[in-house]
Design a protein around this motif. Structure first.
Motif, PDB file in Angstrom:
ATOM      1  N   ARG A 181       0.799  -1.226   0.000  1.00 42.25           N
ATOM      2  CA  ARG A 181       0.000   0.000   0.000  1.00 42.25           C
ATOM      3  C   ARG A 181       0.832   1.276   0.000  1.00 42.25           C
ATOM      4  N   LEU A 182       2.104   1.196   0.385  1.00 48.45           N
ATOM      5  CA  LEU A 182       2.963   2.378   0.414  1.00 48.45           C
ATOM      6  C   LEU A 182       3.788   2.456  -0.854  1.00 48.45           C
ATOM      7  N   ARG A 183       3.962   3.678  -1.345  1.00 54.10           N
ATOM      8  CA  ARG A 183       4.909   3.888  -2.441  1.00 54.10           C
ATOM      9  C   ARG A 183       6.313   3.724  -1.880  1.00 54.10           C
ATOM     10  N   GLY A 184       7.044   2.801  -2.429  1.00 50.68           N
ATOM     11  CA  GLY A 184       8.395   2.549  -1.962  1.00 50.68           C
ATOM     12  C   GLY A 184       9.047   1.505  -2.837  1.00 50.68           C
ATOM     13  N   LYS A 185      10.278   1.169  -2.506  1.00 53.68           N
ATOM     14  CA  LYS A 185      11.041   0.200  -3.283  1.00 53.68           C
ATOM     15  C   LYS A 185      11.629  -0.832  -2.334  1.00 53.68           C
ATOM     16  N   VAL A 186      11.897  -2.008  -2.864  1.00 51.68           N
ATOM     17  CA  VAL A 186      12.507  -3.030  -2.017  1.00 51.68           C
ATOM     18  C   VAL A 186      13.880  -2.573  -1.526  1.00 51.68           C
ATOM     19  N   SER A 187      14.526  -1.691  -2.282  1.00 50.71           N
ATOM     20  CA  SER A 187      15.830  -1.174  -1.850  1.00 50.71           C
ATOM     21  C   SER A 187      15.706  -0.237  -0.654  1.00 50.71           C
ATOM     22  N   GLN A 188      14.458   0.175  -0.328  1.00 47.49           N
ATOM     23  CA  GLN A 188      14.248   1.109   0.784  1.00 47.49           C
ATOM     24  C   GLN A 188      13.787   0.411   2.060  1.00 47.49           C
ATOM     25  N   ILE A 189      13.699  -0.924   2.048  1.00 52.49           N
ATOM     26  CA  ILE A 189      13.297  -1.649   3.256  1.00 52.49           C
ATOM     27  C   ILE A 189      14.273  -1.320   4.386  1.00 52.49           C
ATOM     28  N   GLY A 190      13.714  -0.972   5.532  1.00 51.64           N
ATOM     29  CA  GLY A 190      14.533  -0.585   6.676  1.00 51.64           C
ATOM     30  C   GLY A 190      14.758   0.906   6.787  1.00 51.64           C
ATOM     31  N   LEU A 191      14.380   1.658   5.744  1.00 48.28           N
ATOM     32  CA  LEU A 191      14.545   3.112   5.766  1.00 48.28           C
ATOM     33  C   LEU A 191      13.333   3.751   6.439  1.00 48.28           C
ATOM     34  N   ALA A 192      13.562   4.852   7.128  1.00 48.47           N
ATOM     35  CA  ALA A 192      12.462   5.545   7.806  1.00 48.47           C
ATOM     36  C   ALA A 192      11.401   5.962   6.794  1.00 48.47           C
ATOM     37  N   LYS A 193      10.145   5.725   7.144  1.00 48.67           N
ATOM     38  CA  LYS A 193       9.045   6.101   6.255  1.00 48.67           C
ATOM     39  C   LYS A 193       9.021   7.606   6.013  1.00 48.67           C
ATOM     40  N   THR A 194       9.416   8.364   7.027  1.00 49.56           N
ATOM     41  CA  THR A 194       9.452   9.819   6.863  1.00 49.56           C
ATOM     42  C   THR A 194      10.431  10.219   5.768  1.00 49.56           C
ATOM     43  N   LEU A 195      11.602   9.576   5.744  1.00 52.84           N
ATOM     44  CA  LEU A 195      12.610   9.930   4.746  1.00 52.84           C
ATOM     45  C   LEU A 195      12.161   9.534   3.347  1.00 52.84           C
ATOM     46  N   ILE A 196      11.523   8.367   3.233  1.00 49.43           N
ATOM     47  CA  ILE A 196      11.043   7.921   1.920  1.00 49.43           C
ATOM     48  C   ILE A 196      10.051   8.925   1.360  1.00 49.43           C
ATOM     49  N   CYS A 197       9.109   9.336   2.207  1.00 46.79           N
ATOM     50  CA  CYS A 197       8.086  10.284   1.759  1.00 46.79           C
ATOM     51  C   CYS A 197       8.697  11.652   1.473  1.00 46.79           C
ATOM     52  N   ALA A 198       9.565  12.113   2.372  1.00 44.62           N
ATOM     53  CA  ALA A 198      10.185  13.428   2.194  1.00 44.62           C
ATOM     54  C   ALA A 198      10.988  13.479   0.903  1.00 44.62           C
ATOM     55  N   ARG A 199      11.753  12.441   0.642  1.00 42.99           N
ATOM     56  CA  ARG A 199      12.574  12.425  -0.567  1.00 42.99           C
ATOM     57  C   ARG A 199      11.720  12.436  -1.828  1.00 42.99           C
ATOM     58  N   GLU A 200      10.603  11.700  -1.797  1.00 49.91           N
ATOM     59  CA  GLU A 200       9.756  11.691  -2.992  1.00 49.91           C
ATOM     60  C   GLU A 200       9.137  13.061  -3.226  1.00 49.91           C
ATOM     61  N   ILE A 201       8.740  13.729  -2.148  1.00 45.59           N
ATOM     62  CA  ILE A 201       8.188  15.081  -2.295  1.00 45.59           C
ATOM     63  C   ILE A 201       9.236  16.025  -2.867  1.00 45.59           C
ATOM     64  N   LEU A 202      10.450  15.951  -2.337  1.00 44.36           N
ATOM     65  CA  LEU A 202      11.495  16.882  -2.760  1.00 44.36           C
ATOM     66  C   LEU A 202      12.030  16.557  -4.146  1.00 44.36           C
ATOM     67  N   GLU A 203      11.948  15.312  -4.553  1.00 46.51           N
ATOM     68  CA  GLU A 203      12.305  14.984  -5.931  1.00 46.51           C
ATOM     69  C   GLU A 203      11.233  15.476  -6.893  1.00 46.51           C
ATOM     70  N   LEU A 204      10.029  15.636  -6.382  1.00 49.11           N
ATOM     71  CA  LEU A 204       8.941  16.214  -7.163  1.00 49.11           C
ATOM     72  C   LEU A 204       9.066  17.734  -7.217  1.00 49.11           C
ATOM     73  N   ASP A 205       9.467  18.333  -6.092  1.00 49.18           N
ATOM     74  CA  ASP A 205       9.511  19.797  -5.996  1.00 49.18           C
ATOM     75  C   ASP A 205      10.536  20.188  -4.930  1.00 49.18           C
ATOM     76  N   PRO A 206      11.750  20.550  -5.342  1.00 50.60           N
ATOM     77  CA  PRO A 206      12.799  20.847  -4.363  1.00 50.60           C
ATOM     78  C   PRO A 206      12.588  22.157  -3.613  1.00 50.60           C
ATOM     79  N   PHE A 207      11.589  22.944  -4.024  1.00 47.21           N
ATOM     80  CA  PHE A 207      11.371  24.240  -3.387  1.00 47.21           C
ATOM     81  C   PHE A 207      10.346  24.170  -2.254  1.00 47.21           C
TER      82      PHE A 207
END
Length: 753
Positions: A163-189
């Protein structure tokens, strides 16, 4: 900045020449290649087309427009270069203002430029990143905020990827960082802050107020204590709260900004203290979670899943489709709130099953042709008068009769149905079966009722002996009407029963408490031996071997589960047997008050969930239901012993006799201070299988009960050829605080004229 808050920002540069770009790459490579994405010309081309929507440009003209736009500026130096250290990419983008203009161009005019500018100043907080991630990303796409604060203590698990947008390479990574990075890759401003420890009492005020107060809280966390705490804080700071549950599209809105005294969660949980909710198991959370989401409002599959929590599944389910839809709905509503286009509070549903309903099929799930009304006094008069019973001398005074019927009424009956009616006539006491009260799938051929009548006869025998009488009784005196179960006559006797045995009649009760295992006392075993010696046909088997008890526990609990899953069994339990409130129990004074079941609040709520037939159908379809076996198996595992009453043959009379025998055992157990709990659904369902040819069972049920029967014979081969009448467990427990009620005597005893 405090340690638990991390500001996530990519690095933004203004390079003037390609040499500067190459120098940066050389300096920052560190054995890891940096990938460059330079599409600045394409971005400028699209910007020009958006600024002149009325024009159509060919490739050459558009290229000239871009050159004119740059006014001789080196394209490398135009805009900004954004470096994302986590994925080693360097991306050339338009300047912030033009980037925002182009990225939000397709929002117009569902979102006006003025509204877009207004939204860019808003601060949104998101707690919980399942549905929360979907809301955050959708809002980021629409640029419905200028700053977002993401809070979740959890890391990505493989099971989250349903149900979460993510990758198998991100298993173990904080959910906050995964979401934050996707937002900032969408819009760095956009400004993104993450709270990797989640929200707790130590940081919640910072989450709400540091560097600007939240304009909206999206609450999607699993922690019930934080659900409550965050709402108290939202009300304190005047922040609206929005929640989407990803089941039936439930959207919850609380406008604390407009209603500063509004009760949290619409008053559904009162003034609940968050401290009470810390560290609860998933099962215990249900007690508080269900009032929040509304028990009757859950989808049928969610109800079925809740039954299976911590049995066949770890936690309640969430699907990507529901999470994605919920993210869109919540993002849409968030924008309306932030733009002051909505002022409502409340609970709303966007339920596809209701919006796009399938044609309803009519299924008959109850196959017993039910008796519509109880016996009338005229019916009882007729049964007695047509019995052909010989008149006897009446030795009893009115007080004796009252004492006797009080004792009879205290007998146990399946589901506390109390199916008896009594009448004194010409020196005889008539035991009449009112099938209206006892008719059920479990009570095959009235066998369970006959056990109860046998127990009532034994109570009469004991109480009569205390009063100085002995009884003579006859089973089924009128072969043409089995509703007349028995008659008793009374004669004076010098042999009086022990008063303590009479007291046990009124002390006796079903005790479902579960404690620690203690051995049966030698005194009780001796009393059982005496009872055995007095009954040539009825046999008592006591099992104290723990391995055998656990094996039997699996069998009898499986029978209970199958009865609940069966359409008629389920119907009987929830429309006839159970009394879900004290008021219901007091109004009817029969049935099983759930307060007598020794269930936790969470288990009672699970029972309420199980009342949904559609949910149970789904549980059966997925091969679930093991949760329904837990309580019985636990009770047996902690019992002193199990007991089985059997007879050498099958007949209605043998079940009446077995009922008398069971009551003798029960009364002696009560006198000895041991609790007694019937667990005998197995015996009646096996009787339906064997003597009723499985009437009412599907082929699947027949197969399952045949398997249970064969396993029973392997465990206790000495009983393989005997009729199993009754099964119970014995334990050393304190008396139950709540006991099943009885109908008043004037509802049971009828005057026969």
């Amino acid at each position: 900045m405090v340690e638990n808050i991390i500001t996530i920002t990519p690095k933004i540069f203004s390079f003037q020449t390609m040499d500067e770009v190459e120098d940066f790459i050389s300096t920052h490579s560190h054995h890891h290649e940096i990938v460059i994405y330079d599409t600045i010309i394409e971005q400028l081309s699209e910007l020009i087309k958006c600024r002149f929507p009325e024009k159509r440009f060919d490739k050459e003209t558009l290229s000239q427009k871009v050159s004119t736009f740059l006014e001789g500026t080196n394209p490398v130096s135009y805009g900004v270069w954004v470096f994302y250290p986590w994925n080693r990419t360097l991306i050339h983008l338009l300047p912030e203002k033009e980037f925002i203009e182009l990225r939000t161009n397709r929002n117009q005019y569902k979102i006006s430029p003025n509204e877009q500018n207004h939204l860019s100043k808003k601060i949104v907080g998101v707690i919980g990143l399942s549905v929360g991630q979907s809301v955050a990303l959708t809002m980021a796409m629409e640029r419905s905020f200028g700053e977002i604060r993401l809070a979740d203590f959890d890391t990505l698990d493989l099971s989250n990827l349903n149900r979460l947008r993510g990758k198998v390479s991100q298993i173990g990574l904080a959910k906050t960082l995964i979401c934050a990075r996707e937002i900032l890759e969408l819009d760095p401003f956009l400004k993104v802050k993450v709270f990797n420890e989640g929200i707790h009492e130590g940081n919640i005020d910072e989450f709400f107020t540091k560097d600007g107060k939240l304009d909206l809280l999206i609450e999607e966390c699993d922690g019930l204590d934080i659900k409550i705490l965050s709402r108290y804080k939202a009300r304190e700071y005047g922040v609206p709260v929005l929640m989407e549950t990803s089941d039936r599209g439930l959207l919850d809105i609380e406008r604390f900004d407009l209603e500063p005294k509004r009760q949290i969660l619409h008053g559904l949980v009162g003034d609940l203290d968050p401290a009470k909710l810390k560290g609860l198991s998933q099962e215990d959370k249900i007690e508080y979670l269900l009032p929040m989401v509304g028990l009757n409002s859950l989808s049928e599959r969610m109800k079925a899943s809740m039954i299976e929590v911590q049995s066949s599944i770890v936690s309640w389910p969430q699907l990507a489709s529901a999470v994605t839809m919920g993210g869109g709905v919540a993002a849409e509503m968030s924008r309306k709130i932030l733009l002051n286009n909505s002022s409502v509070s409340g609970r709303f549903y966007i339920d596809l099953d209701e919006l796009v309903p399938e044609p309803k099929s009519i299924e008959k799930t109850v196959f017993i042709e039910e008796i519509k009304s109880p016996l009338t006094i005229e019916d009882i008069q007729k049964i007695v008068k047509e019995s052909g019973v010989i008149a006897r001398k009446d030795y009893l005074n009115e007080m004796d009769k009252k004492y006797l019927i009080e004792a009879a009424s205290m007998a146990p009956s399946g589901g506390n149905t109390q199916p008896w009616r009594f009448g004194f006539y010409e020196g005889n006491l008539f035991f009449i079966h009112d099938i209206f009260h006892s008719q059920s799938f479990l009570d095959f051929a009235n066998l369970g009722s006959y056990i109860g009548f046998g127990a009532a006869i034994e109570n009469i025998r004991v109480q009569a002996a205390v009063l100085g009488y002995r009884i003579k009784h006859q089973y089924f005196p009128n072969t043409n009407d089995s509703r007349l179960v028995a008659i008793c006559s009374f004669e004076p006797s010098d042999e009086k029963a022990e008063v303590s045995l009479s007291k046990a009649i009124f002390d006796r009760h079903t005790n479902r408490k579960i404690g620690s295992r203690q051995e049966l006392s030698n005194e009780l075993k001796e009393r059982f031996s005496i009872i055995r010696s007095e009954e040539p046909n009825a046999h008592l088997t006591i099992i104290e071997d723990m391995d055998k008890m656990n094996e039997l526990g699996e069998l009898v609990s499986s029978a209970e589960m199958l009865l609940l899953l069966h359409p008629q069994g389920h119907h009987d339990m929830f429309t006839k047997e159970l009394r879900m409130t004290t008021k219901e129990a007091l109004d009817t004074r029969d049935g099983l008050d759930v307060a007598t079941l020794n269930f936790s609040k969470a288990e009672i709520l699970a029972l309420r969930i199980a009342s949904s037939r559609k949910a149970i159908e789904w549980v059966e379809r997925i091969g679930g239901g093991e949760a329904f076996k837990k309580n019985t198996k636990k009770g047996i595992a902690n019992a002193s012993a199990m007991g089985i009453v059997s007879m050498p043959f099958y007949s209605n009379e043998s079940y009446l006799h077995a009922g008398e025998f069971v009551q003798k055992i029960w009364l002696e157990s009560t006198r000895a201070g041991f609790s007694f709990q019937p667990i005998t659904q197995y015996s009646f369902l096996i009787a339906r299988l064997i003597h009723g040819n499985g009437e009412g069972f599907t082929e699947n049920y027949i197969r399952k009960f045949n398997d249970l029967n064969n396993r029973f014979k392997l465990i206790l081969p000495e009983l393989a050829t005997r009729e199993i009448n009754f099964i119970f467990r014995l334990a050393k427990e304190k008396d139950a605080e709540v006991r099943s009620l009885r109908r008043p005597i004037d509802k049971l005893l009828f005057n026969i004229n």
